[in-house]
Design a protein around this motif. Structure first.
Motif, short mmCIF file in Angstrom:
data_model
loop_
_atom_site.label_atom_id
_atom_site.label_comp_id
_atom_site.label_asym_id
_atom_site.label_seq_id
_atom_site.Cartn_x
_atom_site.Cartn_y
_atom_site.Cartn_z
N MET A 48 0.83 -1.21 0.00
CA MET A 48 0.00 0.00 0.00
C MET A 48 0.86 1.26 0.00
O MET A 48 0.53 2.24 -0.66
CB MET A 48 -0.95 0.00 1.21
N GLN A 49 1.97 1.24 0.72
CA GLN A 49 2.86 2.39 0.74
C GLN A 49 3.49 2.59 -0.63
O GLN A 49 3.63 3.72 -1.10
CB GLN A 49 3.95 2.21 1.81
N LEU A 50 3.87 1.52 -1.29
CA LEU A 50 4.43 1.62 -2.64
C LEU A 50 3.41 2.18 -3.62
O LEU A 50 3.73 2.99 -4.48
CB LEU A 50 4.94 0.26 -3.12
N HIS A 51 2.15 1.78 -3.48
CA HIS A 51 1.09 2.28 -4.37
C HIS A 51 0.87 3.78 -4.23
O HIS A 51 0.38 4.43 -5.16
CB HIS A 51 -0.23 1.55 -4.12
N SER A 52 1.22 4.35 -3.09
CA SER A 52 1.03 5.80 -2.91
C SER A 52 2.10 6.62 -3.62
O SER A 52 1.97 7.84 -3.72
CB SER A 52 1.01 6.14 -1.42
N ASP A 53 3.13 5.97 -4.14
CA ASP A 53 4.21 6.65 -4.87
C ASP A 53 3.77 6.88 -6.31
O ASP A 53 3.35 5.94 -7.00
CB ASP A 53 5.47 5.79 -4.81
N LYS A 54 3.86 8.10 -6.78
CA LYS A 54 3.45 8.43 -8.16
C LYS A 54 4.33 7.75 -9.22
O LYS A 54 3.91 7.59 -10.35
CB LYS A 54 3.47 9.94 -8.36
N ALA A 55 5.54 7.36 -8.85
CA ALA A 55 6.44 6.70 -9.79
C ALA A 55 6.12 5.22 -9.95
O ALA A 55 6.66 4.56 -10.84
CB ALA A 55 7.89 6.87 -9.34
N MET A 56 5.23 4.69 -9.13
CA MET A 56 4.94 3.26 -9.13
C MET A 56 3.97 2.87 -10.25
O MET A 56 2.96 3.53 -10.45
CB MET A 56 4.35 2.88 -7.76
N VAL A 57 4.32 1.83 -10.98
CA VAL A 57 3.44 1.27 -11.99
C VAL A 57 2.77 0.02 -11.44
O VAL A 57 1.56 -0.14 -11.50
CB VAL A 57 4.22 0.94 -13.29
N VAL A 75 8.09 -5.07 -7.94
CA VAL A 75 7.98 -3.63 -8.11
C VAL A 75 8.34 -3.24 -9.53
O VAL A 75 9.32 -3.74 -10.08
CB VAL A 75 8.92 -2.90 -7.11
N GLN A 76 7.54 -2.34 -10.13
CA GLN A 76 7.88 -1.74 -11.41
C GLN A 76 7.55 -0.26 -11.32
O GLN A 76 6.46 0.12 -10.90
CB GLN A 76 7.12 -2.38 -12.56
N THR A 77 8.52 0.57 -11.71
CA THR A 77 8.32 2.02 -11.68
C THR A 77 8.22 2.56 -13.10
O THR A 77 8.50 1.85 -14.07
CB THR A 77 9.47 2.73 -10.95
N ASN A 78 7.87 3.84 -13.21
CA ASN A 78 7.76 4.47 -14.53
C ASN A 78 9.09 5.00 -15.04
O ASN A 78 9.15 5.61 -16.09
CB ASN A 78 6.71 5.58 -14.51
N GLY A 79 10.16 4.82 -14.28
CA GLY A 79 11.49 5.25 -14.71
C GLY A 79 11.99 6.51 -14.04
O GLY A 79 13.17 6.83 -14.14
N THR A 80 11.11 7.25 -13.36
CA THR A 80 11.57 8.44 -12.67
C THR A 80 12.35 8.08 -11.40
O THR A 80 13.13 8.88 -10.90
CB THR A 80 10.40 9.38 -12.29
N LYS A 81 12.11 6.88 -10.89
CA LYS A 81 12.84 6.32 -9.75
C LYS A 81 13.19 4.88 -10.09
O LYS A 81 12.45 4.23 -10.83
CB LYS A 81 11.96 6.25 -8.49
N SER A 82 14.26 4.39 -9.52
CA SER A 82 14.57 2.97 -9.67
C SER A 82 13.71 2.19 -8.66
O SER A 82 13.22 2.76 -7.68
CB SER A 82 16.05 2.72 -9.38
#
Length: 124
Positions: A48-57, A75-82
């Motif tokens: 749930m904490q990861l889902h609150s990150d805008k960089a999270m896909v 975990v998969q991000t949009n590329g703005t964060k690793s």
């Protein structure tokens, strides 16, 4: 009995790391974290904490086998964060939230204790 000792689920064996990370070879900005000696409680909070990150896909967890104390977080991000940065920020945010809750709890316990002491002094 086939069930391992209960302490195995909470005590990390000597020489083992708590967390390991493996980058995904097929998807960009994705990876898998393996947490030893953790369960659904931490898994769901972390997800749930990861889902609150805008960089999270994508962020999800699973417990591969109920008799093995391993939690796997994908975990998969949009590329703005690793993925590593996203996980680090999520863990730091959770630690901050828990510190706030602990401080509030301690303050409330102090208030209840003071009220009980006052009642005892006044013979109520």
């Amino acid at each position: 009995m086939n069930q391992p000792d209960r302490y195995v689920q909470f005590v990390l064996p000597a020489g083992e790391q708590k967390v390991s990370y493996k980058a995904d070879t097929k998807l960009a900005h994705a990876g898998t974290f393996s947490f030893r000696s953790e369960d659904h409680t931490i898994g769901n909070l972390l997800r749930m904490q990861l889902h609150s990150d805008k960089a999270m896909v994508v962020a999800g967890y699973r417990i591969p086998h109920p008799l093995e104390p391993v939690m796997v977080v994908r975990v998969q991000t949009n590329g703005t964060k690793s993925p590593e940065e996203a996980m680090q920020h999520a863990l730091q945010d959770l630690a901050s939230e828990y510190e706030l809750m602990l401080n509030e709890f301690d303050a409330q316990i102090g208030e209840v204790t003071r009220q009980a002491d006052d009642r005892q002094l006044h013979g109520l």
